[in-house]
Motif scaffolding. Structure first.
Motif, PDB file in Angstrom:
ATOM      1  N   UNK A 174       0.827  -1.202   0.000  1.00  0.00           N
ATOM      2  CA  UNK A 174       0.000   0.000   0.000  1.00  0.00           C
ATOM      3  C   UNK A 174       0.868   1.263   0.000  1.00  0.00           C
ATOM      4  N   UNK A 175       1.841   1.315   0.917  1.00  0.00           N
ATOM      5  CA  UNK A 175       2.680   2.504   1.070  1.00  0.00           C
ATOM      6  C   UNK A 175       3.576   2.735  -0.142  1.00  0.00           C
ATOM      7  N   UNK A 176       4.108   1.672  -0.719  1.00  0.00           N
ATOM      8  CA  UNK A 176       4.953   1.814  -1.908  1.00  0.00           C
ATOM      9  C   UNK A 176       4.143   2.248  -3.127  1.00  0.00           C
ATOM     10  N   UNK A 177       2.929   1.714  -3.250  1.00  0.00           N
ATOM     11  CA  UNK A 177       2.115   2.004  -4.418  1.00  0.00           C
ATOM     12  C   UNK A 177       1.375   3.315  -4.357  1.00  0.00           C
ATOM     13  N   UNK A 178       1.206   3.869  -3.155  1.00  0.00           N
ATOM     14  CA  UNK A 178       0.361   5.053  -2.984  1.00  0.00           C
ATOM     15  C   UNK A 178       0.731   6.234  -3.882  1.00  0.00           C
ATOM     16  N   UNK A 179       1.995   6.663  -3.966  1.00  0.00           N
ATOM     17  CA  UNK A 179       2.296   7.820  -4.826  1.00  0.00           C
ATOM     18  C   UNK A 179       2.111   7.531  -6.309  1.00  0.00           C
ATOM     19  N   UNK A 180       2.017   6.256  -6.693  1.00  0.00           N
ATOM     20  CA  UNK A 180       1.853   5.875  -8.097  1.00  0.00           C
ATOM     21  C   UNK A 180       0.384   5.728  -8.489  1.00  0.00           C
ATOM     22  N   UNK A 194      -4.522   1.698 -10.239  1.00  0.00           N
ATOM     23  CA  UNK A 194      -4.851   1.666  -8.807  1.00  0.00           C
ATOM     24  C   UNK A 194      -3.735   0.961  -8.042  1.00  0.00           C
ATOM     25  N   UNK A 195      -2.554   1.556  -8.088  1.00  0.00           N
ATOM     26  CA  UNK A 195      -1.326   0.872  -7.675  1.00  0.00           C
ATOM     27  C   UNK A 195      -1.264   0.562  -6.190  1.00  0.00           C
ATOM     28  N   UNK A 196      -1.844   1.418  -5.351  1.00  0.00           N
ATOM     29  CA  UNK A 196      -1.758   1.129  -3.921  1.00  0.00           C
ATOM     30  C   UNK A 196      -2.597  -0.091  -3.550  1.00  0.00           C
ATOM     31  N   UNK A 197      -3.793  -0.188  -4.131  1.00  0.00           N
ATOM     32  CA  UNK A 197      -4.655  -1.328  -3.817  1.00  0.00           C
ATOM     33  C   UNK A 197      -4.121  -2.623  -4.421  1.00  0.00           C
ATOM     34  N   UNK A 198      -3.694  -2.582  -5.671  1.00  0.00           N
ATOM     35  CA  UNK A 198      -3.186  -3.805  -6.296  1.00  0.00           C
ATOM     36  C   UNK A 198      -1.935  -4.312  -5.584  1.00  0.00           C
ATOM     37  N   UNK A 199      -1.039  -3.384  -5.223  1.00  0.00           N
ATOM     38  CA  UNK A 199       0.186  -3.785  -4.517  1.00  0.00           C
ATOM     39  C   UNK A 199      -0.123  -4.265  -3.104  1.00  0.00           C
ATOM     40  N   UNK A 200      -1.139  -3.669  -2.472  1.00  0.00           N
ATOM     41  CA  UNK A 200      -1.534  -4.109  -1.132  1.00  0.00           C
ATOM     42  C   UNK A 200      -2.066  -5.537  -1.176  1.00  0.00           C
ATOM     43  N   UNK A 201      -2.853  -5.857  -2.199  1.00  0.00           N
ATOM     44  CA  UNK A 201      -3.388  -7.215  -2.329  1.00  0.00           C
ATOM     45  C   UNK A 201      -2.255  -8.218  -2.529  1.00  0.00           C
ATOM     46  N   UNK A 202      -1.349  -7.907  -3.437  1.00  0.00           N
ATOM     47  CA  UNK A 202      -0.216  -8.800  -3.680  1.00  0.00           C
ATOM     48  C   UNK A 202       0.640  -8.929  -2.424  1.00  0.00           C
ATOM     49  N   UNK A 203       0.910  -7.801  -1.765  1.00  0.00           N
ATOM     50  CA  UNK A 203       1.710  -7.837  -0.544  1.00  0.00           C
ATOM     51  C   UNK A 203       1.071  -8.674   0.537  1.00  0.00           C
ATOM     52  N   UNK A 204      -0.261  -8.604   0.647  1.00  0.00           N
ATOM     53  CA  UNK A 204      -0.960  -9.398   1.651  1.00  0.00           C
ATOM     54  C   UNK A 204      -0.877 -10.881   1.373  1.00  0.00           C
ATOM     55  N   UNK A 205      -1.030 -11.263   0.104  1.00  0.00           N
ATOM     56  CA  UNK A 205      -0.976 -12.687  -0.252  1.00  0.00           C
ATOM     57  C   UNK A 205       0.429 -13.248  -0.063  1.00  0.00           C
ATOM     58  N   UNK A 206       1.413 -12.579  -0.651  1.00  0.00           N
ATOM     59  CA  UNK A 206       2.792 -13.068  -0.546  1.00  0.00           C
ATOM     60  C   UNK A 206       3.285 -12.967   0.898  1.00  0.00           C
ATOM     61  N   UNK A 207       2.929 -11.879   1.583  1.00  0.00           N
ATOM     62  CA  UNK A 207       3.337 -11.707   2.975  1.00  0.00           C
ATOM     63  C   UNK A 207       2.817 -12.817   3.865  1.00  0.00           C
ATOM     64  N   UNK A 208       1.631 -13.328   3.561  1.00  0.00           N
ATOM     65  CA  UNK A 208       1.084 -14.456   4.322  1.00  0.00           C
ATOM     66  C   UNK A 208       1.986 -15.677   4.198  1.00  0.00           C
ATOM     67  N   UNK A 209       2.540 -15.880   3.017  1.00  0.00           N
ATOM     68  CA  UNK A 209       3.380 -17.057   2.788  1.00  0.00           C
ATOM     69  C   UNK A 209       4.786 -16.925   3.328  1.00  0.00           C
ATOM     70  N   UNK A 210       5.352 -15.714   3.280  1.00  0.00           N
ATOM     71  CA  UNK A 210       6.756 -15.552   3.680  1.00  0.00           C
ATOM     72  C   UNK A 210       6.907 -15.057   5.115  1.00  0.00           C
ATOM     73  N   UNK A 211       5.830 -14.539   5.715  1.00  0.00           N
ATOM     74  CA  UNK A 211       5.914 -14.041   7.081  1.00  0.00           C
ATOM     75  C   UNK A 211       6.698 -12.744   7.177  1.00  0.00           C
ATOM     76  N   UNK A 212       6.868 -12.286   8.395  1.00  0.00           N
ATOM     77  CA  UNK A 212       7.550 -11.011   8.609  1.00  0.00           C
ATOM     78  C   UNK A 212       8.974 -11.019   8.078  1.00  0.00           C
ATOM     79  N   UNK A 213       9.671 -12.124   8.266  1.00  0.00           N
ATOM     80  CA  UNK A 213      11.070 -12.193   7.859  1.00  0.00           C
ATOM     81  C   UNK A 213      11.249 -12.135   6.348  1.00  0.00           C
ATOM     82  N   UNK A 214      10.194 -12.429   5.610  1.00  0.00           N
ATOM     83  CA  UNK A 214      10.287 -12.383   4.161  1.00  0.00           C
ATOM     84  C   UNK A 214      10.000 -11.010   3.576  1.00  0.00           C
TER      85      UNK A 214
END
Length: 373
Positions: free
Chosen positions: A40-46, A284-304
């Protein structure tokens, strides 16, 4: 004696297994929330900028470019956090969840969030005017439900309760079934990402087919196209272009979700690559990146998740530390900890933060009026 010792050993083993599973779920939940936040934060300005102009205006999405090298989050992360808070209070009861999330949405609208989607804004107003949660949604196939759906897959194991929660969350703001189907696909992607070290796209798609039925045929066809295209190892931008989205991903959920799924399947364990490729698609870069980040983040955890991205988010009162505490509380609640409590935020602090956030958003809006074009 041997039987007694065997029972004790088995009990200890099961206890260790359950604790390991709880720890894995807790890491997945925290990874989901933080992954959503950094995307979300990375995509927001885009947001709203075409891919070609974004590169010239802002540069590559490899670091925060919203506020002096720092990142801030928008409604995508805030809704994910409100869902997590409501899940803690619901304790598995979908009606309680719906009412708690509706209450949070009502007060969230009152705090003047910048950039809120039209359907979500209208449903929030309807709630203030006395509409019941089941009647508050407006007919829209926007990606609002999908942006907050990954947390369900990160947190809930059983299929039926998870789907009930996703449907309740979706229908609160969007009554078009397409919005619900997109959210289900995202939630199941996060669930698959958490439960499978190696992603099996066809197995995941079978679950989506079972969940959405024949009414979701159009979405299934788009998701199948994404799966078929992943093997060609093309960039996410190239896949988006094949769907006619070369100028940016729109907020229509049947545009957002297939491209987000493509980014996940292309880089299921590489959050940095998945998120940056998603942002490069524009729109809609913040929302699309947030969705991807949420899915991948679930798999890799905080350390990923890249540490500099976590530490680079400058938020208050929903700081990344607060988000981690929220994830830990939800994990504890799901593990049966009766003492798990919902982390709260000061509403006055939220209002002040939102006013400051609005000023920064307006600055970016005026900046876009100037070259380079």
């Amino acid at each position: 004696m041997k039987t007694s010792q065997t029972l004790i050993s088995t009990s200890k083993f099961l206890s260790l297994v359950l604790r390991h599973q709880d720890a894995m779920t807790g890491d997945a939940i925290v990874g989901c929330i933080l992954g959503t936040a950094v995307g979300d934060a990375l995509g927001l300005p885009y947001e709203g900028v075409s891919p070609m102009r974004a590169e010239r205006l802002l540069g590559p999405p490899d670091r925060y470019r919203f506020l002096l090298g720092c990142g801030m989050v928008s409604d995508d992360t805030e809704h994910t956090c409100m869902v997590a808070q409501s899940l803690i209070e619901a304790r598995g009861d979908v009606d309680v969840f719906t009412n708690r999330f509706a209450s949070r949405l009502r007060w969230w609208i009152l705090a003047l969030p910048a950039g809120v989607g039209k359907a979500t804004a209208r449903s929030g107003i309807k709630l203030w005017l006395g509409a019941k949660p089941e009647n508050a949604g407006v007919f829209s196939a926007g990606n609002g439900p999908a942006m907050r759906a990954a947390i369900f897959g990160a947190a809930i194991d059983e299929m039926s309760p998870m789907l009930e929660m996703v449907r309740a969350s979706s229908r609160l703001t969007h009554s078009d079934p397409k919005a619900e189907y997109g959210a289900i696909a995202v939630a199941l992607a996060a669930k698959h990402s958490r439960q499978h070290p190696t992603i099996n796209a066809n197995q995941w798609l079978d679950q989506v087919v079972d969940a959405v039925g024949e009414a979701g045929t159009e979405l299934i066809e788009l998701l199948q196209k994404a799966i078929d295209s992943v093997g060609e190892r093309e960039s996410t931008n190239t896949f988006a272009d094949s769907l006619g989205l070369g100028k940016g991903i729109t907020g229509y959920t049947y545009h957002t979700v297939p491209v987000a799924i493509y980014a996940w399947l292309s880089h299921p364990k590489d959050l940095r690559q998945a998120v940056t490729e998603m942002i490069r698609c524009g729109g809609d870069a913040d929302t699309t990146a947030a969705i991807v980040g949420g899915i991948v983040g679930t798999g890799v955890g905080r350390e990923g998740i890249p540490a500099e991205w976590i530490h680079g988010i400058c938020e208050w009162p929903r700081s990344t530390v607060w988000m981690e505490r929220l994830g830990a509380s939800l994990s504890g609640c799901l593990a049966g900890d009766a003492s798990a409590r919902t982390p709260t935020v000061n509403p006055i602090a939220v209002l002040l933060r939102n006013l400051f956030f609005l000023v920064v958003v307006l600055f970016h809006g005026f900046r876009r009026l100037a070259p380079p074009y």
